[in-house]
Scaffold this motif. Structure first.
Motif, mmCIF file in Angstrom:
data_model
loop_
_atom_site.group_PDB
_atom_site.id
_atom_site.type_symbol
_atom_site.label_atom_id
_atom_site.label_comp_id
_atom_site.label_asym_id
_atom_site.label_seq_id
_atom_site.Cartn_x
_atom_site.Cartn_y
_atom_site.Cartn_z
ATOM 1 N N GLN A 208 1.633 -1.075 7.006
ATOM 2 C CA GLN A 208 2.720 -0.590 6.159
ATOM 3 C C GLN A 208 2.249 -0.397 4.724
ATOM 4 O OE1 GLN A 208 5.642 -3.645 7.007
ATOM 5 N NE2 GLN A 208 6.800 -2.265 8.341
ATOM 6 N N ALA B 6 2.137 3.200 2.767
ATOM 7 C CA ALA B 6 2.776 3.404 1.468
ATOM 8 C C ALA B 6 1.763 3.952 0.462
ATOM 9 C CB ALA B 6 3.382 2.096 0.968
ATOM 10 N N ARG C 164 1.932 7.636 -1.417
ATOM 11 C CA ARG C 164 1.829 7.834 -2.872
ATOM 12 C C ARG C 164 0.726 8.835 -3.218
ATOM 13 N NH1 ARG C 164 2.583 2.251 -2.948
ATOM 14 N NH2 ARG C 164 0.356 1.905 -3.241
#
Length: 68
Positions: free
Chosen positions: A39, A43, A47
């Motif tokens: 996870q 993420a 980004r």
């Protein structure tokens, strides 16, 4: 089957089940760690993708050089 042998059999089964439960728990904990790590990586990649798209969007907004 005598009472003593039945109790011994039950104790043996209980010990086996305890070992199995502990092994399953250990695997579940490790799996949760992997999920959390994935996870975080996802993420981070999201980004980076947003940043790359922002940079690409800025480059497309610029007018072409005068020699075109």
């Amino acid at each position: 089957m005598s009472l003593e042998s039945r109790i011994t059999e039950l104790e043996s089964r209980l010990a086996f089940q305890d070992d199995t439960i502990q092994a399953l728990n250990d695997e579940l904990v490790e799996q949760q760690r992997r999920i959390e790590r994935l996870q975080l990586q996802l993420a981070h990649l999201a980004r980076r993708l947003e940043e790359a798209q922002g940079t690409l969007g800025q480059a497309q907004d610029e007018a072409p050089p005068p020699h075109y």
